[in-house]
Enzyme design. Structure first.
Site, PDB file in Angstrom:
ATOM      1  N   GLY A 146       2.009   2.776  10.536  1.00 35.80           N
ATOM      2  CA  GLY A 146       2.980   3.849  10.332  1.00 35.80           C
ATOM      3  C   GLY A 146       3.676   4.285  11.611  1.00 35.80           C
ATOM      4  O   GLY A 146       4.358   5.306  11.643  1.00 35.80           O
ATOM      5  N   HIS A 172      -9.696   1.712   4.686  1.00 35.06           N
ATOM      6  CA  HIS A 172      -8.396   1.901   5.329  1.00 35.06           C
ATOM      7  C   HIS A 172      -8.538   2.937   6.449  1.00 35.06           C
ATOM      8  O   HIS A 172      -9.306   3.889   6.330  1.00 35.06           O
ATOM      9  CB  HIS A 172      -7.356   2.364   4.303  1.00 35.06           C
ATOM     10  CG  HIS A 172      -5.972   2.373   4.872  1.00 35.06           C
ATOM     11  ND1 HIS A 172      -5.508   3.419   5.637  1.00 35.06           N
ATOM     12  CD2 HIS A 172      -4.977   1.455   4.840  1.00 35.06           C
ATOM     13  CE1 HIS A 172      -4.283   3.128   6.045  1.00 35.06           C
ATOM     14  NE2 HIS A 172      -3.933   1.954   5.568  1.00 35.06           N
ATOM     15  N   ASN A 203       0.870  -1.178   0.000  1.00 34.76           N
ATOM     16  CA  ASN A 203       0.000   0.000   0.000  1.00 34.76           C
ATOM     17  C   ASN A 203       0.907   1.228   0.000  1.00 34.76           C
ATOM     18  O   ASN A 203       1.473   1.587   1.022  1.00 34.76           O
ATOM     19  CB  ASN A 203      -0.897  -0.020   1.247  1.00 34.76           C
ATOM     20  CG  ASN A 203      -1.702   1.263   1.370  1.00 34.76           C
ATOM     21  OD1 ASN A 203      -1.807   2.044   0.424  1.00 34.76           O
ATOM     22  ND2 ASN A 203      -2.285   1.481   2.545  1.00 34.76           N
ATOM     23  N   TRP A 204       1.024   1.837  -1.165  1.00 34.03           N
ATOM     24  CA  TRP A 204       1.948   2.972  -1.293  1.00 34.03           C
ATOM     25  C   TRP A 204       1.348   4.305  -0.857  1.00 34.03           C
ATOM     26  O   TRP A 204       2.015   5.337  -0.932  1.00 34.03           O
ATOM     27  CB  TRP A 204       2.433   3.079  -2.745  1.00 34.03           C
ATOM     28  CG  TRP A 204       3.406   2.015  -3.125  1.00 34.03           C
ATOM     29  CD1 TRP A 204       4.003   1.101  -2.299  1.00 34.03           C
ATOM     30  CD2 TRP A 204       3.910   1.759  -4.451  1.00 34.03           C
ATOM     31  NE1 TRP A 204       4.842   0.298  -3.027  1.00 34.03           N
ATOM     32  CE2 TRP A 204       4.807   0.677  -4.350  1.00 34.03           C
ATOM     33  CE3 TRP A 204       3.678   2.335  -5.699  1.00 34.03           C
ATOM     34  CZ2 TRP A 204       5.485   0.161  -5.452  1.00 34.03           C
ATOM     35  CZ3 TRP A 204       4.343   1.831  -6.797  1.00 34.03           C
ATOM     36  CH2 TRP A 204       5.239   0.747  -6.677  1.00 34.03           C
ATOM     37  N   LYS A 205       0.068   4.299  -0.517  1.00 37.45           N
ATOM     38  CA  LYS A 205      -0.578   5.543  -0.069  1.00 37.45           C
ATOM     39  C   LYS A 205      -0.317   6.636  -1.105  1.00 37.45           C
ATOM     40  O   LYS A 205      -0.380   6.360  -2.299  1.00 37.45           O
ATOM     41  CB  LYS A 205      -0.092   5.901   1.336  1.00 37.45           C
ATOM     42  CG  LYS A 205      -0.165   4.669   2.257  1.00 37.45           C
ATOM     43  CD  LYS A 205       0.024   4.947   3.697  1.00 37.45           C
ATOM     44  CE  LYS A 205      -0.107   3.622   4.465  1.00 37.45           C
ATOM     45  NZ  LYS A 205      -0.190   3.785   5.882  1.00 37.45           N
ATOM     46  N   SER A 236       2.859  -1.642  10.399  1.00 36.93           N
ATOM     47  CA  SER A 236       4.302  -1.765  10.642  1.00 36.93           C
ATOM     48  C   SER A 236       4.840  -3.170  10.378  1.00 36.93           C
ATOM     49  O   SER A 236       5.783  -3.617  11.047  1.00 36.93           O
ATOM     50  CB  SER A 236       4.663  -1.278  12.049  1.00 36.93           C
ATOM     51  OG  SER A 236       4.312   0.100  12.191  1.00 36.93           O
ATOM     52  N   GLU A 247      -6.834   5.368   7.315  1.00 36.15           N
ATOM     53  CA  GLU A 247      -6.649   6.783   6.925  1.00 36.15           C
ATOM     54  C   GLU A 247      -7.916   7.318   6.264  1.00 36.15           C
ATOM     55  O   GLU A 247      -8.228   8.500   6.365  1.00 36.15           O
ATOM     56  CB  GLU A 247      -5.418   6.909   6.017  1.00 36.15           C
ATOM     57  CG  GLU A 247      -4.135   6.831   6.840  1.00 36.15           C
ATOM     58  CD  GLU A 247      -2.960   6.151   6.157  1.00 36.15           C
ATOM     59  OE1 GLU A 247      -2.929   6.083   4.919  1.00 36.15           O
ATOM     60  OE2 GLU A 247      -2.065   5.670   6.886  1.00 36.15           O
ATOM     61  N   GLY A 252       2.729  -0.981   4.244  1.00 35.09           N
ATOM     62  CA  GLY A 252       2.892   0.412   3.835  1.00 35.09           C
ATOM     63  C   GLY A 252       4.358   0.742   3.632  1.00 35.09           C
ATOM     64  O   GLY A 252       4.975   0.389   2.621  1.00 35.09           O
ATOM     65  N   GLY A 253       4.956   1.401   4.637  1.00 35.97           N
ATOM     66  CA  GLY A 253       6.326   1.908   4.530  1.00 35.97           C
ATOM     67  C   GLY A 253       7.335   0.901   4.000  1.00 35.97           C
ATOM     68  O   GLY A 253       8.198   1.237   3.171  1.00 35.97           O
ATOM     69  N   GLU A 291      -5.944  -4.259  10.544  1.00 33.51           N
ATOM     70  CA  GLU A 291      -4.886  -3.263  10.749  1.00 33.51           C
ATOM     71  C   GLU A 291      -5.204  -2.445  11.998  1.00 33.51           C
ATOM     72  O   GLU A 291      -5.978  -1.478  11.932  1.00 33.51           O
ATOM     73  CB  GLU A 291      -4.811  -2.314   9.543  1.00 33.51           C
ATOM     74  CG  GLU A 291      -4.444  -2.993   8.251  1.00 33.51           C
ATOM     75  CD  GLU A 291      -3.822  -1.999   7.267  1.00 33.51           C
ATOM     76  OE1 GLU A 291      -2.664  -2.188   6.895  1.00 33.51           O
ATOM     77  OE2 GLU A 291      -4.499  -1.016   6.901  1.00 33.51           O
TER      78      GLU A 291
END
Ligand code: PGA
Length: 253
Positions: free
Chosen positions: A171, A96, A9-11, A211, A98, A232-233, A165
């Site tokens: 994050g 999600h 998930n590159w956001k 994470s 966010e 993500g990251g 999640e």
């Protein structure tokens, strides 16, 4: 029976050029790792078509990060699920944290996006998870049960996936422990079994996100009810993402 699935998930990271560069660097690993797992990447909406083109012929699926709640219509700023599907997108993240907590998406809105995604032929990945204060108040299972109501029927369940999640892990560098993840994943599976059927509970893939990284992929994936990771990251670098998948598949039960 449940093929491991790793979703990047590159956001709102990576330009179209950076997206194409990632694809070029990831192709060789994708060929090797796709024998062991399903792999998908969710870039920002504007980079979807670059990624579809760059990965044509490679065993990596493309995912959107959200979709509109109807086929087409007067919804400024939304992406039609029908158009996403026809451009080669296969999966879509919905709900999600966010979207829920930065943009105020409600369970009702997420449920309508979920229905529209399935009607258009996309496979939704329904993201659910409790906030820190909800966990501390002992409300984790209650929150999970409420958010899971977006899946209204056995047919919809059979055509979707779930990503657990915990909001406090996204994050933040603070991953849920393997035991915490397993506890909630097992609860989700029991709930799907009782609401729909034991088969639906057993067949639905449940991903963990928050994470996840190369260093903890193995212990998370070793849990019997963790079927994949939403990353993500740690998915932004092609070598790092490949290493994470490699570590994860090695320990798949
Ligand atoms: P993270 O993000 O891996 O950077 O915690 C996961 C997600 O938001 O899907």
């Amino acid at each position: 029976m449940r093929t491991p699935l790793f979703v990047a998930n590159w956001k709102m990271h990576k330009s179209c050029e950076e997206t194409t560069a990632f694809a070029l660097n990831f192709e060789r690993d994708a060929l090797e790792l796709s024998a062991l797992a399903d792999i998908a990447i969710a870039p920002q909406t504007l980079a979807l078509s670059s990624l579809v083109q760059a990965l044509r012929g490679f065993p990596v699926s493309i995912a959107a990060q959200n979709c509109g709640q109807t086929e087409f219509g007067a919804f400024t700023g939304e992406s039609s699920p029908v158009s996403l599907c026809s451009m080669g997108v296969k999966w879509v993240l919905l709900g999600h944290s966010e979207r829920r907590w930065v943009y105020g998406e409600t369970d009702a809105l997420i449920a309508s996006r979920f229905k529209a995604a399935i009607a258009a032929g996309l496979t939704p990945i329904l993201c659910i998870g409790e906030k820190l204060e909800e966990r501390q108040a002992g409300k984790t299972f209650e929150v999970i049960e409420q958010q899971l109501r977006a899946i209204e029927s056995a047919e919809a369940c059979a055509r979707s996936l779930i990503a657990y999640e915990p909001v406090w892990a996204i994050g933040t560098g603070e991953t849920a422990s393997p035991a915490q993840a397993q506890e909630v994943h097992a609860f989700i599976r029991r709930l799907l079994s009782s609401r729909f059927s034991p088969h639906h509970g057993a067949a639905t893939r449940i991903l963990y996100g928050g994470s996840a990284k190369a260093a903890n992929a193995s212990e998370l994936m070793a849990q019997p009810d963790v079927d994949g990771l939403l990353v993500g990251g740690a998915s932004l670098d092609p070598n790092g993402f490949a290493e994470l998948i490699r570590n994860g598949v090695r320990s798949t039960p």
